[in-house]
Enzyme design. Structure first.
Site, mmCIF file in Angstrom:
data_model
loop_
_atom_site.group_PDB
_atom_site.id
_atom_site.type_symbol
_atom_site.label_atom_id
_atom_site.label_comp_id
_atom_site.label_asym_id
_atom_site.label_seq_id
_atom_site.Cartn_x
_atom_site.Cartn_y
_atom_site.Cartn_z
ATOM 1 N N GLY A 46 0.836 -1.190 0.000
ATOM 2 C CA GLY A 46 0.000 0.000 0.000
ATOM 3 C C GLY A 46 0.870 1.239 0.000
ATOM 4 O O GLY A 46 2.013 1.200 0.467
ATOM 5 N N GLN A 51 3.201 10.074 1.222
ATOM 6 C CA GLN A 51 4.495 9.405 1.342
ATOM 7 C C GLN A 51 5.443 9.782 0.209
ATOM 8 O O GLN A 51 6.641 9.539 0.279
ATOM 9 C CB GLN A 51 4.309 7.874 1.368
ATOM 10 C CG GLN A 51 3.582 7.391 2.610
ATOM 11 C CD GLN A 51 3.405 5.877 2.582
ATOM 12 O OE1 GLN A 51 2.439 5.374 2.028
ATOM 13 N NE2 GLN A 51 4.364 5.164 3.169
ATOM 14 N N CYS A 94 5.647 -0.127 7.385
ATOM 15 C CA CYS A 94 5.336 1.021 6.535
ATOM 16 C C CYS A 94 6.583 1.394 5.750
ATOM 17 O O CYS A 94 7.682 1.408 6.315
ATOM 18 C CB CYS A 94 4.893 2.191 7.413
ATOM 19 S SG CYS A 94 4.491 3.671 6.478
ATOM 20 N N LEU A 95 6.407 1.693 4.466
ATOM 21 C CA LEU A 95 7.554 2.068 3.641
ATOM 22 C C LEU A 95 8.204 3.361 4.140
ATOM 23 O O LEU A 95 9.366 3.608 3.857
ATOM 24 C CB LEU A 95 7.127 2.219 2.173
ATOM 25 C CG LEU A 95 6.643 0.920 1.506
ATOM 26 C CD1 LEU A 95 6.105 1.212 0.116
ATOM 27 C CD2 LEU A 95 7.763 -0.114 1.449
ATOM 28 N N HIS A 136 -4.718 1.771 7.265
ATOM 29 C CA HIS A 136 -3.337 2.254 7.414
ATOM 30 C C HIS A 136 -3.067 3.359 6.392
ATOM 31 O O HIS A 136 -2.530 4.419 6.743
ATOM 32 C CB HIS A 136 -2.380 1.067 7.230
ATOM 33 C CG HIS A 136 -0.923 1.419 7.207
ATOM 34 N ND1 HIS A 136 -0.014 0.923 8.116
ATOM 35 C CD2 HIS A 136 -0.207 2.197 6.350
ATOM 36 C CE1 HIS A 136 1.193 1.408 7.829
ATOM 37 N NE2 HIS A 136 1.106 2.175 6.759
ATOM 38 N N GLU A 137 -3.450 3.126 5.128
ATOM 39 C CA GLU A 137 -3.190 4.130 4.083
ATOM 40 C C GLU A 137 -4.057 5.371 4.294
ATOM 41 O O GLU A 137 -3.609 6.491 4.066
ATOM 42 C CB GLU A 137 -3.431 3.539 2.691
ATOM 43 C CG GLU A 137 -2.581 2.320 2.343
ATOM 44 C CD GLU A 137 -1.113 2.481 2.637
ATOM 45 O OE1 GLU A 137 -0.602 3.615 2.553
ATOM 46 O OE2 GLU A 137 -0.459 1.478 2.971
ATOM 47 N N HIS A 140 -2.507 7.817 6.616
ATOM 48 C CA HIS A 140 -1.473 8.675 6.017
ATOM 49 C C HIS A 140 -2.069 9.974 5.487
ATOM 50 O O HIS A 140 -1.404 11.007 5.478
ATOM 51 C CB HIS A 140 -0.789 7.952 4.840
ATOM 52 C CG HIS A 140 0.290 7.000 5.240
ATOM 53 N ND1 HIS A 140 1.444 7.406 5.873
ATOM 54 C CD2 HIS A 140 0.415 5.660 5.059
ATOM 55 C CE1 HIS A 140 2.235 6.348 6.071
ATOM 56 N NE2 HIS A 140 1.625 5.276 5.599
HETATM 57 NI NI NI Z 1 2.447 3.337 5.628
#
Ligand code: NI
Length: 174
Positions: A46, A51, A94-95, A136-137, A140
């Site tokens: 995701g 991000q 998370c990236l 989660h996304e 963000h």
């Molecule tokens: Ni994330």
């Protein structure tokens, strides 16, 4: 399509509240495609526009298992229309918080309404991993990272580890 650099915490651009898109036009579609390419390359399941430093309410995800056909989802302006009372705990990563993982509790099942890549309103019922990734996304888009769901102690520990690994060139992974 292009692979774009992913911001890493504690970058302040990860903490902003993203703005809704007016409509999903060619520019937003290009953003969605770049986000998918960046996510697959990472690799991740995701990715949200903030991000990449883009403060728009856009996210992409694909929870298809390895070896299965790709199942990309593109969402603009997602809104939860229903959440279950029952919770689920997943170990999240998370990236933007590389190589750190922790258990996060969220509603187990959700319904989400969004604009798809053709600017059509859609509503999707999700459970399991898909429900977790969508939430989660969506976090963000409001400047919330999964570590913000943890205790101060745990969050600070992770942030300390992140800043240490950035200073040590030997531990740069990709
Ligand atoms: Ni994330």
């Amino acid at each position: 399509m292009a692979i774009l650099p992913i911001l890493v915490a504690p970058d302040p651009r990860l903490k902003v509240t993203a703005k809704p898109v007016e409509r999903v036009d060619d520019e937003v579609r290009r953003l969605m495609d770049d986000m998918l390419e960046t996510m697959y390359a990472a690799p991740g399941i995701g990715l949200a526009a903030p991000q990449l430093g883009v403060a728009r309410r856009v996210l992409v995800l694909d929870v298809a298992k390895e070896g299965q056909p790709k199942a990309p989802l593109r969402m603009a302006n997602p809104q939860l229309t229903w959440v279950s009372d029952e919770d689920n705990t997943y170990e999240e990563g998370c990236l933007s918080v590389p190589e750190q993982y922790a258990d996060v509790v969220r509603p187990a099942r959700i319904r989400v309404r969004f604009l798809d890549h053709q600017n059509e309103i859609r509503e999707l019922a999700a459970d399991g991993l898909l429900a977790t990734v969508i939430q989660h996304e969506m976090d963000h888009l409001d400047g919330i990272l999964f570590i913000d769901h943890l205790s101060n102690l745990k969050r600070n520990m992770i942030l300390r580890k992140l800043s240490k690994s950035r200073k040590a060139p030997v531990s740069v992974a990709s």
